[in-house]
Design a protein around this motif. Structure first.
Motif, PDB file in Angstrom:
ATOM      1  N   ILE A 147      -2.331   1.276   5.209  1.00 27.16           N
ATOM      2  CA  ILE A 147      -1.552   0.106   4.427  1.00 27.16           C
ATOM      3  C   ILE A 147      -1.708   0.067   3.184  1.00 27.16           C
ATOM      4  O   ILE A 147      -0.726   0.201   2.375  1.00 27.16           O
ATOM      5  CB  ILE A 147      -2.118  -1.104   5.250  1.00 27.16           C
ATOM      6  N   TYR A 167      -7.367  -3.044  -1.975  1.00 28.44           N
ATOM      7  CA  TYR A 167      -6.765  -2.931  -0.779  1.00 28.44           C
ATOM      8  C   TYR A 167      -8.244  -3.077   0.399  1.00 28.44           C
ATOM      9  O   TYR A 167      -7.922  -2.500   1.369  1.00 28.44           O
ATOM     10  CB  TYR A 167      -5.739  -1.976  -0.325  1.00 28.44           C
ATOM     11  N   THR A 204      -7.375   2.176  -4.798  1.00 29.07           N
ATOM     12  CA  THR A 204      -7.071   1.344  -3.793  1.00 29.07           C
ATOM     13  C   THR A 204      -8.195   0.388  -3.314  1.00 29.07           C
ATOM     14  O   THR A 204      -8.107  -0.023  -2.372  1.00 29.07           O
ATOM     15  CB  THR A 204      -6.892   2.739  -2.489  1.00 29.07           C
ATOM     16  N   MET A 231      -7.715  -4.350   3.805  1.00 31.87           N
ATOM     17  CA  MET A 231      -7.011  -3.769   4.729  1.00 31.87           C
ATOM     18  C   MET A 231      -7.153  -2.492   5.217  1.00 31.87           C
ATOM     19  O   MET A 231      -7.888  -1.734   4.559  1.00 31.87           O
ATOM     20  CB  MET A 231      -5.392  -3.594   3.811  1.00 31.87           C
ATOM     21  N   PHE A 286       0.296   3.091   2.202  1.00 28.19           N
ATOM     22  CA  PHE A 286       1.781   2.810   2.204  1.00 28.19           C
ATOM     23  C   PHE A 286       2.060   2.173   0.782  1.00 28.19           C
ATOM     24  O   PHE A 286       3.121   2.494   0.173  1.00 28.19           O
ATOM     25  CB  PHE A 286       1.906   2.128   3.349  1.00 28.19           C
ATOM     26  N   ILE A 287       1.124   1.079   0.578  1.00 28.30           N
ATOM     27  CA  ILE A 287       1.616   0.056  -0.622  1.00 28.30           C
ATOM     28  C   ILE A 287       1.387   1.072  -1.988  1.00 28.30           C
ATOM     29  O   ILE A 287       2.347   1.070  -3.029  1.00 28.30           O
ATOM     30  CB  ILE A 287       0.585  -0.849  -0.643  1.00 28.30           C
TER      31      ILE A 287
END
Length: 50
Positions: free
Chosen positions: A13, A6, A3, A9, A16-17
């Motif tokens: 989020i 990201y 991750t 973010m 979630f992605i």
């Protein structure tokens, strides 16, 4: 899946992605929901002028 892409973010989020990428059915349902909301908004916006 890592991750780190990201990083800008919030963590939820990114999670979630990540969940959407791991569950193609969930991604399809989410896209259908977004499309339905956009279509409903567009329909209401166009009928308000009458």
């Amino acid at each position: 899946m890592d991750t780190t892409c990201y990083r800008g973010m919030p963590k939820f989020i990114g999670a979630f992605i990540d969940a959407l990428y791991q569950n193609p059915t969930l991604m399809f349902v989410a896209m259908a929901g977004v499309t339905a909301l956009a279509g409903l908004w567009w329909y209401k916006a166009n009928n308000k002028t009458q």
